[in-house]
Enzyme design. Sequence first.
Site, PDB file in Angstrom:
ATOM      1  N   THR A  70       0.764  -1.390  -0.053  1.00 59.22           N
ATOM      2  CA  THR A  70      -0.114  -0.004   0.026  1.00 59.22           C
ATOM      3  C   THR A  70       0.953   1.102   0.101  1.00 59.22           C
ATOM      4  O   THR A  70       0.614   2.149  -0.829  1.00 59.22           O
ATOM      5  CB  THR A  70      -0.831   0.169   1.302  1.00 59.22           C
ATOM      6  OG1 THR A  70      -1.644  -1.347   1.197  1.00 59.22           O
ATOM      7  CG2 THR A  70      -1.948   1.333   1.194  1.00 59.22           C
ATOM      8  N   ASP A 114      -6.693  -3.676  -2.521  1.00 60.14           N
ATOM      9  CA  ASP A 114      -6.134  -4.466  -1.997  1.00 60.14           C
ATOM     10  C   ASP A 114      -6.969  -6.101  -1.784  1.00 60.14           C
ATOM     11  O   ASP A 114      -8.006  -6.045  -2.047  1.00 60.14           O
ATOM     12  CB  ASP A 114      -6.151  -4.020  -0.356  1.00 60.14           C
ATOM     13  CG  ASP A 114      -4.753  -4.303   0.372  1.00 60.14           C
ATOM     14  OD1 ASP A 114      -4.040  -4.884  -0.035  1.00 60.14           O
ATOM     15  OD2 ASP A 114      -4.953  -3.871   1.600  1.00 60.14           O
TER      16      ASP A 114
HETATM   17  N1  LIG Z   1      10.114   0.123   2.798  1.00 56.85           N
HETATM   18  C1  LIG Z   1       9.412   0.460   3.935  1.00 56.85           C
HETATM   19  N2  LIG Z   1      10.073   1.667   4.616  1.00 56.85           N
HETATM   20  C2  LIG Z   1       9.610   2.153   5.716  1.00 56.85           C
HETATM   21  N3  LIG Z   1       8.522   1.860   6.077  1.00 56.85           N
HETATM   22  C3  LIG Z   1       7.783   1.058   5.456  1.00 56.85           C
HETATM   23  C4  LIG Z   1       8.326   0.324   4.441  1.00 56.85           C
HETATM   24  N4  LIG Z   1       7.463  -0.828   3.946  1.00 56.85           N
HETATM   25  C5  LIG Z   1       6.157  -0.763   4.743  1.00 56.85           C
HETATM   26  N5  LIG Z   1       6.580   0.462   5.921  1.00 56.85           N
HETATM   27  C6  LIG Z   1       5.628   0.605   6.752  1.00 56.85           C
HETATM   28  O1  LIG Z   1       4.987  -0.649   7.154  1.00 56.85           O
HETATM   29  C7  LIG Z   1       3.750  -0.680   7.399  1.00 56.85           C
HETATM   30  C8  LIG Z   1       3.054  -1.743   6.348  1.00 56.85           C
HETATM   31  O2  LIG Z   1       3.059  -1.169   5.206  1.00 56.85           O
HETATM   32  P1  LIG Z   1       1.721  -1.534   4.131  1.00 56.85           P
HETATM   33  O3  LIG Z   1       2.181  -0.666   2.935  1.00 56.85           O
HETATM   34  O4  LIG Z   1       0.470  -1.318   4.996  1.00 56.85           O
HETATM   35  O5  LIG Z   1       2.072  -2.842   4.010  1.00 56.85           O
HETATM   36  P2  LIG Z   1       1.124  -3.888   2.889  1.00 56.85           P
HETATM   37  O6  LIG Z   1       0.177  -2.995   2.257  1.00 56.85           O
HETATM   38  O7  LIG Z   1       2.018  -4.667   2.194  1.00 56.85           O
HETATM   39  O8  LIG Z   1       0.473  -4.689   3.813  1.00 56.85           O
HETATM   40  C9  LIG Z   1       3.309   0.699   7.357  1.00 56.85           C
HETATM   41  O9  LIG Z   1       3.348   1.316   8.510  1.00 56.85           O
HETATM   42  C10 LIG Z   1       4.543   1.488   6.324  1.00 56.85           C
HETATM   43  O10 LIG Z   1       4.579   2.563   6.636  1.00 56.85           O
HETATM   44 MG   LIG Z   2      -1.929  -2.883   2.749  1.00 56.01          MG
END
Ligand SMILES: Nc1ncnc2c1ncn2[C@@H]1O[C@H](COP(=O)(O)OP(=O)(O)O)[C@@H](O)[C@H]1O
Ligand SMILES: [Mg+2]
Length: 340
Positions: A70, A114
């Site tokens: 995301t 998502d």
């Molecule tokens: N590469 C990154 N650097 C810093 N923070 C990250 C990174 N990837 C994810 N996060 C943090 O981790 C958390 C989960 O990320 P998210 O985008 O919601 O994951 P997904 O959508 O894959 O489940 C969020 O709080 C995001 O800010």
């Molecule tokens: Mg997500």
Amino acid sequence: MNAIDEHVSLIALQEAPEEWSNDFMPKTFDEYLGQVELKKKLAIYTQAAKMRNEPLDHLLLFGPPGLGKTTLSQIMAQVMEVQIKICSGPMMERTGDLVAILSSLEPRDILFIDEIHRMPIAVEEVLYSAMEHFRVDVIVGQGAGAKSINLPINPFTLIGATTKSGAISAPLRSRFGIFERLDFYLDEELAQIVMQSATFLGITLSQESALKIGACARGTPRIAKKILRRVRDIAQVTNENSADTALVDRALQFLGIDAEGLTTIDHLMLQKIITCFNGGPVGLETLASMIAEDKDTIEQVYEPYLMRKGYLEKTSRGRQIPHSKLPMLKARYVGQGFIV
Ligand SMILES: Nc1ncnc2c1ncn2[C@@H]1O[C@H](COP(=O)(O)OP(=O)(O)O)[C@@H](O)[C@H]1O
Ligand SMILES: [Mg+2]
């Protein structure tokens, strides 16, 4: 909250939106740490599309929960200087829901869906012509007088995120131009992410503590940040102004996470495979019912990390403990009074 509940929420498929509302969120590719190769590619794609003033190709992002799908999509929207609308596959119950969202998009906007593999099939079918021809069918009128008209929508980019790439239907998959996967992060990368958040939150953290959190976070930024939050809680109530490794240990203990990032459920799974099936193989369904956990959660949340750690392998006959790890795990779980 009991121990199991805490674990489930620790690595839940979905994150409560309020949980991180006051935390650091990366807003540029530079602030988004790790995933170096993927970032390079996406930076080129977004830059090129922006220069041509065209929407980006439809993109399918695959990876376990919490790795930053995301976040990455939000950064891409930022770079393209377009709006991003975020919705989730299982929440779109009727075709009308999707049509309404698609009709509201401005040219080049990003629609992020998502858990796209959990979208109802009738809704998914609306996406086919929307993605390919930027057109949707709208029903006007009611009863016998109802008719379907085919309306144009603005050219947009669909970013689909999924934790289960095998569950995407072939017609949907074929309409994506770019398919990328996110990998688990290295411990050092997670330590950097922890440091980045700690600085933002005003927590003093030693490099050693950050690495310790990184090593226990299952390769997942969301979990690393969750551990950091608990560390902050403990530091606050104990009036300590810097978080040393002993304090991190306490937070990990509260969360029921061991030094390798394994939780009670991981241990329970391994223990059952060893004590009830002599190391396996055992079918997913059997395993799920034995530990009273959802099949999808086992497959998408627990297994990928256990496999990465070399504690589990998938074979055509089911899940099993690799031979090389069997003696060590037997010693740990059998007859030693190991209590999960
Ligand atoms: N590469 C990154 N650097 C810093 N923070 C990250 C990174 N990837 C994810 N996060 C943090 O981790 C958390 C989960 O990320 P998210 O985008 O919601 O994951 P997904 O959508 O894959 O489940 C969020 O709080 C995001 O800010
Ligand atoms: Mg997500």
